[in-house]
Design a protein around this motif. Structure first.
Motif, PDB file in Angstrom:
ATOM      1  N   ASN A  26       0.840  -1.189   0.000  1.00  0.00           N
ATOM      2  CA  ASN A  26       0.000   0.000   0.000  1.00  0.00           C
ATOM      3  C   ASN A  26       0.883   1.249   0.000  1.00  0.00           C
ATOM      4  OD1 ASN A  26      -1.505   2.291   1.213  1.00  0.00           O
ATOM      5  ND2 ASN A  26      -3.171   0.817   1.372  1.00  0.00           N
ATOM      6  N   LYS A  27       0.831   2.021  -1.069  1.00  0.00           N
ATOM      7  CA  LYS A  27       1.730   3.179  -1.210  1.00  0.00           C
ATOM      8  C   LYS A  27       1.510   4.216  -0.124  1.00  0.00           C
ATOM      9  CE  LYS A  27       2.380   2.797  -6.228  1.00  0.00           C
ATOM     10  NZ  LYS A  27       2.204   3.485  -7.542  1.00  0.00           N
ATOM     11  N   LYS A  28       0.266   4.416   0.278  1.00  0.00           N
ATOM     12  CA  LYS A  28      -0.027   5.406   1.298  1.00  0.00           C
ATOM     13  C   LYS A  28       0.569   4.990   2.639  1.00  0.00           C
ATOM     14  CE  LYS A  28      -3.842   8.017   3.369  1.00  0.00           C
ATOM     15  NZ  LYS A  28      -5.320   8.237   3.374  1.00  0.00           N
ATOM     16  N   ILE A  29       0.389   3.738   3.015  1.00  0.00           N
ATOM     17  CA  ILE A  29       0.932   3.242   4.285  1.00  0.00           C
ATOM     18  C   ILE A  29       2.460   3.229   4.229  1.00  0.00           C
ATOM     19  CG2 ILE A  29       1.102   1.217   5.788  1.00  0.00           C
ATOM     20  CD1 ILE A  29      -1.802   0.575   5.041  1.00  0.00           C
ATOM     21  N   TRP A  30       2.994   2.827   3.081  1.00  0.00           N
ATOM     22  CA  TRP A  30       4.457   2.802   2.917  1.00  0.00           C
ATOM     23  C   TRP A  30       5.038   4.207   3.115  1.00  0.00           C
ATOM     24  CZ3 TRP A  30       8.282   4.957  -0.081  1.00  0.00           C
ATOM     25  CH2 TRP A  30       9.504   4.266  -0.169  1.00  0.00           C
ATOM     26  N   GLY A  31       4.404   5.208   2.492  1.00  0.00           N
ATOM     27  CA  GLY A  31       4.867   6.576   2.628  1.00  0.00           C
ATOM     28  C   GLY A  31       4.729   7.089   4.047  1.00  0.00           C
ATOM     29  N   ARG A  32       3.626   6.728   4.700  1.00  0.00           N
ATOM     30  CA  ARG A  32       3.415   7.119   6.094  1.00  0.00           C
ATOM     31  C   ARG A  32       4.504   6.510   6.987  1.00  0.00           C
ATOM     32  NH1 ARG A  32       2.714   9.495  10.726  1.00  0.00           N
ATOM     33  NH2 ARG A  32       1.422   8.446  12.261  1.00  0.00           N
ATOM     34  N   THR A  33       4.860   5.266   6.726  1.00  0.00           N
ATOM     35  CA  THR A  33       5.890   4.583   7.513  1.00  0.00           C
ATOM     36  C   THR A  33       7.252   5.239   7.303  1.00  0.00           C
ATOM     37  OG1 THR A  33       4.646   2.514   7.288  1.00  0.00           O
ATOM     38  CG2 THR A  33       6.935   2.341   8.031  1.00  0.00           C
ATOM     39  N   ARG A  34       7.555   5.565   6.077  1.00  0.00           N
ATOM     40  CA  ARG A  34       8.817   6.266   5.776  1.00  0.00           C
ATOM     41  C   ARG A  34       8.877   7.599   6.508  1.00  0.00           C
ATOM     42  NH1 ARG A  34       8.218   8.269   0.240  1.00  0.00           N
ATOM     43  NH2 ARG A  34       6.909   9.694   1.447  1.00  0.00           N
ATOM     44  N   ASP A  35       7.786   8.357   6.453  1.00  0.00           N
ATOM     45  CA  ASP A  35       7.761   9.659   7.114  1.00  0.00           C
ATOM     46  C   ASP A  35       7.883   9.507   8.630  1.00  0.00           C
ATOM     47  OD1 ASP A  35       7.456  10.737   4.606  1.00  0.00           O
ATOM     48  OD2 ASP A  35       5.309  11.136   4.827  1.00  0.00           O
ATOM     49  N   TYR A  36       7.265   8.457   9.179  1.00  0.00           N
ATOM     50  CA  TYR A  36       7.324   8.246  10.625  1.00  0.00           C
ATOM     51  C   TYR A  36       8.738   7.855  11.055  1.00  0.00           C
ATOM     52  CZ  TYR A  36       5.853   6.994  15.322  1.00  0.00           C
ATOM     53  OH  TYR A  36       5.714   6.944  16.691  1.00  0.00           O
ATOM     54  N   LEU A  37       9.420   7.052  10.240  1.00  0.00           N
ATOM     55  CA  LEU A  37      10.803   6.701  10.552  1.00  0.00           C
ATOM     56  C   LEU A  37      11.679   7.956  10.532  1.00  0.00           C
ATOM     57  CD1 LEU A  37      12.913   4.622  11.255  1.00  0.00           C
ATOM     58  CD2 LEU A  37      13.064   3.999   8.830  1.00  0.00           C
ATOM     59  N   SER A  38      11.409   8.852   9.609  1.00  0.00           N
ATOM     60  CA  SER A  38      12.132  10.122   9.571  1.00  0.00           C
ATOM     61  C   SER A  38      11.873  10.931  10.840  1.00  0.00           C
ATOM     62  CB  SER A  38      11.713  10.933   8.343  1.00  0.00           C
ATOM     63  OG  SER A  38      12.364  12.182   8.299  1.00  0.00           O
ATOM     64  N   CYS A  39      10.618  10.914  11.309  1.00  0.00           N
ATOM     65  CA  CYS A  39      10.266  11.590  12.556  1.00  0.00           C
ATOM     66  C   CYS A  39      11.016  10.970  13.731  1.00  0.00           C
ATOM     67  CB  CYS A  39       8.756  11.497  12.777  1.00  0.00           C
ATOM     68  SG  CYS A  39       8.173  12.088  14.374  1.00  0.00           S
ATOM     69  N   LEU A  40      11.158   9.653  13.740  1.00  0.00           N
ATOM     70  CA  LEU A  40      11.883   8.967  14.809  1.00  0.00           C
ATOM     71  C   LEU A  40      13.369   9.320  14.805  1.00  0.00           C
ATOM     72  CD1 LEU A  40      10.207   5.438  14.601  1.00  0.00           C
ATOM     73  CD2 LEU A  40      10.041   7.040  16.524  1.00  0.00           C
ATOM     74  N   LEU A  41      13.921   9.560  13.635  1.00  0.00           N
ATOM     75  CA  LEU A  41      15.310  10.009  13.566  1.00  0.00           C
ATOM     76  C   LEU A  41      15.472  11.347  14.288  1.00  0.00           C
ATOM     77  CD1 LEU A  41      16.142   9.122   9.851  1.00  0.00           C
ATOM     78  CD2 LEU A  41      17.174   8.064  11.863  1.00  0.00           C
TER      79      LEU A  41
END
Length: 271
Positions: free
Chosen positions: A82-97
């Protein structure tokens, strides 16, 4: 060698209390599960980030980093189609950084088994590509912040994606970025057919980002049948001399007793 405690084992007790216990027992650092600060890392205010870092420092401890990265907010998945979930996960990992950096940490342990397992009908190859693409998209930021993302192999009981250190190292080598490392966890390595000391010796110290110590029975090191004598020897053989972080999943009789017994046992190998 420096010893750390994972804070979620204290089940909601204030960070000041957790740090006081850790410091008194002789630990050097605290490893943080973000969901213990707020349901989502995005909800952790600037003030709370500063206060948490201050409390850790005031107790003479270091912030090691973060783990249980995707536990908390729903709708995250490392390998989803799911592209939307994938993008959300990427953005959240960036937030965790950003969170890790602001707390003073250096490593992010990527375990989160449910949020990386294959979806129905998905091939391993497809999941692999999606994970490679997602991690590759945030590693330059990790480099800018001087952080390491540490890929954690987990047992087949927990996930069907990356179950061995050899598999994890294959992804680390494929992505080939200095800020992606392998994470070693004794409980997880116990699920492999290869003896744990041999697994440890299969990697170089510079490939390792972080190291969790525990027992296959889900308690702390020295609290089960896992013999740490050959494990400690292998750790010394490869030259790992950074963090050993106690991560447990059963908290009885109480977290403080587990923390005390764990560090006493570890000190018998690493005085």
């Amino acid at each position: 060698m420096k010893f750390a405690l994972c804070n979620e084992m204290f089940k909601g007790r204030p960070m000041a209390e957790v740090c006081s216990i850790a410091s008194r027992l002789g630990y050097h650092g605290i490893e943080i599960a973000p969901f213990t600060l707020a349901p989502s890392a995005e909800d952790i205010s600037t003030e709370l980030r500063k206060e948490t870092r201050r409390i850790i420092s005031d107790n003479g401890l270091e912030t090691v980093g973060l783990h249980w990265l995707f536990a908390g907010p729903t709708g995250l998945h490392l390998t989803t189609k799911n592209k939307k979930i994938w993008g959300r996960t990427r953005d959240y990992l960036s937030c965790l950084l950003d969170l890790c950096s602001e707390l003073g940490g250096k490593v992010l342990v990527l375990g989160s088994p449910k949020q990386r397992s294959l979806e129905p009908g998905q091939t391993f190859e497809d999941a692999w590509k999606r994970a490679v693409d997602l991690l590759g998209s945030v590693l330059d930021k990790a480099g800018d912040l001087e952080l390491a993302i540490c890929l954690e192999p987990l047992s087949p009981v927990e996930t069907d994606f990356i179950n061995t250190v050899a598999q994890g190292m294959e992804m680390v080598r494929q992505i080939n970025h200095p800020n992606l490392k392998i994470h070693l966890d004794v409980k997880a390595m116990c699920s492999e057919p290869t003896p744990v000391p041999d697994i440890i010796r299969s990697v170089k110290a510079e490939d390792i980002g972080h190291f969790h110590v525990n027992d296959s029975n889900l308690y702390g090191p020295g609290m089960g049948d896992v013999d740490y004598d050959p494990i400690a020897e292998a750790i010394r053989d490869i030259g790992w001399d950074k963090w050993l972080s106690v991560e447990v999943f059963k908290y009885d009789p109480d977290p403080e007793t587990i923390a005390r017994k764990s560090i006493e046992y570890l000190r018998s190998f690493f005085p």
